[in-house]
Design a protein around this motif. Structure first.
Motif, mmCIF file in Angstrom:
data_model
loop_
_atom_site.group_PDB
_atom_site.id
_atom_site.type_symbol
_atom_site.label_atom_id
_atom_site.label_comp_id
_atom_site.label_asym_id
_atom_site.label_seq_id
_atom_site.Cartn_x
_atom_site.Cartn_y
_atom_site.Cartn_z
ATOM 1 N N ALA A 1 -21.157 2.399 0.300
ATOM 2 C CA ALA A 1 -21.001 1.308 -0.659
ATOM 3 C C ALA A 1 -21.297 1.758 -2.085
ATOM 4 N N HIS A 2 -21.766 2.990 -2.270
ATOM 5 C CA HIS A 2 -21.969 3.510 -3.616
ATOM 6 C C HIS A 2 -20.611 3.798 -4.249
ATOM 7 N N ILE A 3 -20.573 3.785 -5.542
ATOM 8 C CA ILE A 3 -19.339 4.118 -6.244
ATOM 9 C C ILE A 3 -19.068 5.603 -6.037
ATOM 10 N N ARG A 4 -17.897 5.922 -5.588
ATOM 11 C CA ARG A 4 -17.533 7.316 -5.324
ATOM 12 C C ARG A 4 -16.293 7.689 -6.117
ATOM 13 N N ILE A 5 -16.031 8.953 -6.161
ATOM 14 C CA ILE A 5 -14.897 9.444 -6.945
ATOM 15 C C ILE A 5 -13.694 9.694 -6.038
ATOM 16 N N THR A 6 -13.420 8.751 -5.149
ATOM 17 C CA THR A 6 -12.337 8.932 -4.191
ATOM 18 C C THR A 6 -10.971 9.005 -4.870
ATOM 19 N N LEU A 7 -10.820 8.361 -6.009
ATOM 20 C CA LEU A 7 -9.552 8.428 -6.726
ATOM 21 C C LEU A 7 -9.229 9.880 -7.074
ATOM 22 N N PHE A 8 -10.242 10.628 -7.455
ATOM 23 C CA PHE A 8 -10.077 12.047 -7.770
ATOM 24 C C PHE A 8 -9.958 12.875 -6.490
ATOM 25 N N LEU A 9 -10.807 12.593 -5.511
ATOM 26 C CA LEU A 9 -10.851 13.409 -4.298
ATOM 27 C C LEU A 9 -9.594 13.265 -3.433
#
Length: 163
Positions: A71-79
């Protein structure tokens, strides 16, 4: 053995989430008590401090549960734009950096709590609570968060999913 460790750590993170919820309810009760006491013409000293301590405890106990629950903000858009090998390496690098920072956080909160115990520091509020009591929940929450991030790093290196 590793499955048992993963299971126990998962229970620790879920328990930490329940503690966070308990302290969040405590914040609500302290605030409602403060409001109702003013309405009925009496004042209970220290409620603002206790609600602040409970909010800090709730925030730090929630860190590990929300990280475990993704639920933490992650950098999935980049990954998600990376190739599978680069994605795994970037994720390991991010978890490594997060482990270092959460380790520093846990170390210094624990050190701060120890110093408060050693010097018998008291709060500046009306009730003069020994300050290590609310600080210990912050230190414990940050230690559990460090364990959670490190746990994710180890499992990422081993190529295993936690949840």
């Amino acid at each position: 053995m590793i499955k048992q460790i993963n299971k126990n750590l998962t229970l620790l993170y879920i328990g930490s989430g329940y503690l966070a919820a308990f302290f969040l309810i405590a914040v609500l009760l302290f605030i409602l008590t403060g409001i109702s006491s003013r309405i009925f013409g009496f004042y209970i000293r220290g409620l603002a401090e206790y609600s602040g301590y409970s909010m800090a405890a709730s925030s730090f106990f929630a860190l590990s549960y929300t990280f475990y629950d993704k639920a933490h903000i992650r950098i999935t858009l980049f990954l998600e734009k990376l190739k599978p090998l680069n994605k795994k390496l970037a994720e390991i690098w991010c978890l490594f950096v997060a482990t270092i920072f959460s380790g520093f956080l846990a170390f210094y909160f624990t050190k701060m709590t120890y110093i408060s115990i050693k010097f018998e520091e008291r709060s500046e509020g009306a009730d003069e609570v020994l300050i290590w009591i609310p600080q210990s929940s912050v230190a414990l929450g940050s230690i559990i968060f460090f364990i959670c991030v490190f746990h994710h790093l180890i499992n990422s290196v081993l190529g295993k999913k936690i949840k």
